[in-house]
Design an enzyme around this catalytic site. Structure first.
Site, PDB file in Angstrom:
ATOM      1  N   GLU A  42       0.642  -1.665   0.230  1.00  0.00           N
ATOM      2  CA  GLU A  42      -0.123  -0.161   0.209  1.00  0.00           C
ATOM      3  C   GLU A  42       0.793   1.773   0.148  1.00  0.00           C
ATOM      4  OE1 GLU A  42      -3.108   2.363  -0.247  1.00  0.00           O
ATOM      5  OE2 GLU A  42      -3.799  -0.338  -0.939  1.00  0.00           O
ATOM      6  N   HIS A  44       3.407   1.876  -1.217  1.00  0.00           N
ATOM      7  CA  HIS A  44       4.279   1.883  -2.990  1.00  0.00           C
ATOM      8  C   HIS A  44       3.040   2.624  -3.881  1.00  0.00           C
ATOM      9  CE1 HIS A  44       6.776  -0.639  -2.044  1.00  0.00           C
ATOM     10  NE2 HIS A  44       7.709  -0.237  -2.413  1.00  0.00           N
TER      11      HIS A  44
END
Ligand code: PAF
Length: 288
Positions: A42, A44
């Protein structure tokens, strides 16, 4: 979030990504870039969302960069999950994924390096000699290959973002660097690809990093300004967790990363702790 979008286009050569980016630019699109080593989470994806919002052509690179790992580090076991990563990215309408081979990035004879100075020396620089040389070198290469207008990095790797900002300013690289907040699990653990190494028990213990950062914040807000006292408190809290081994607990200036003695202005608290052998980092800004 829609799940209807197609799997992003994957390119593996410098020539192909250059061509794609150049034709997008000719159409007047701005290029947003999110460099990663894959094993996407999440954190990234929050960078990808930011890139999608701000630019018209989004490139994500997935490359486990060998030159930023020390000889005793986890390069060979670092998670490589390209198919799952592409499936995640499909939902975001990423325009291209650049996933080069080691050979494409470091062909025979490669022998040029980027060394960033003082900002790269303490904390991670001290614990992981050569790490930032590898990071700065690969990121400059990626910037030269993709030529983005804007690139996104996460605050969890706070020092990395400073090193890259220093490099970009010093070497006149025409890219804007944006840093997004750390994304956390519900119990506060900072998202990291290395969290995958944690078994259930170690995963539980790993929450000590965030708990320690919260304690620092709480104590500072309660009037404790002496960073030596704060550091001692955090150290004893972390040391009480079986299997936790501290690399550093640092109270530093958020711009220069030099140690500060009192919390009489914003201070960065940075931690590196091994939990049952898995090395995790985290940080938080605290104010008086
Ligand atoms: O933060 C990372 O994942 C890596 O250090 C980066 C910036 C992609 C360079 O390899």
């Amino acid at each position: 979030m829609t799940h209807s979008a197609e799997r992003p286009r994957v390119v593996t050569t410098v020539a192909d990504i250059r061509q794609l980016v150049q034709s997008a630019r000719r159409e007047g699109r701005r290029i947003g870039f999110v460099p990663t080593m894959g094993a996407l989470h999440e954190g990234h994806l929050s960078l990808v969302r930011a890139a999608k919002e701000a630019t018209e052509f989004t490139v994500v690179s997935i490359f486990v960069n060998p030159t930023q790992f020390g000889p005793q580090e986890d390069f060979t076991r670092y998670p490589r999950t390209l198919e799952a990563d592409l499936q995640l990215l499909a939902a975001y309408g990423v325009d291209a994924v650049f996933a080069p081979s080691d050979q494409e990035m470091y062909p025979a004879g490669f022998d040029s390096w980027v060394e960033v100075g003082g900002i790269a020396a303490p904390l991670e620089g001290r614990c992981r000699p050569g790490h930032f040389r590898g990071v700065a070198t690969v990121v400059l290469k990626l910037f030269n290959i993709v030529q983005p207008d804007i690139a996104w990095f996460g605050q969890k790797d706070y020092q990395q973002a400073l090193v890259i900002q220093r490099m970009v300013a010093d070497l006149n690289v025409p890219v804007e660097i944006r840093v997004c907040p750390t994304v956390r699990e519900p119990d506060g653990l900072a998202m990291s690809s290395r969290n995958r190494y944690l078994g259930p028990e170690s995963r539980q213990k790993a929450t000590i990093l965030w708990q320690a950062l919260c304690r620092a914040k709480q104590l500072a807000a309660g009037g404790e300004k002496d960073t030596a006292v704060l550091a001692a408190q955090l150290r004893s809290m972390i040391a009480a967790v079986p299997g936790a081994q501290i690399d550093y607990v640092a109270f530093v200036d958020p711009q220069t990363l030099t140690p500060v003695r009192r919390v009489d202005r914003p201070v960065l608290v940075a931690l590196a702790v091994r939990i049952d052998g898995v090395r995790l980092i985290d940080n938080e800004l605290i104010a008086p």
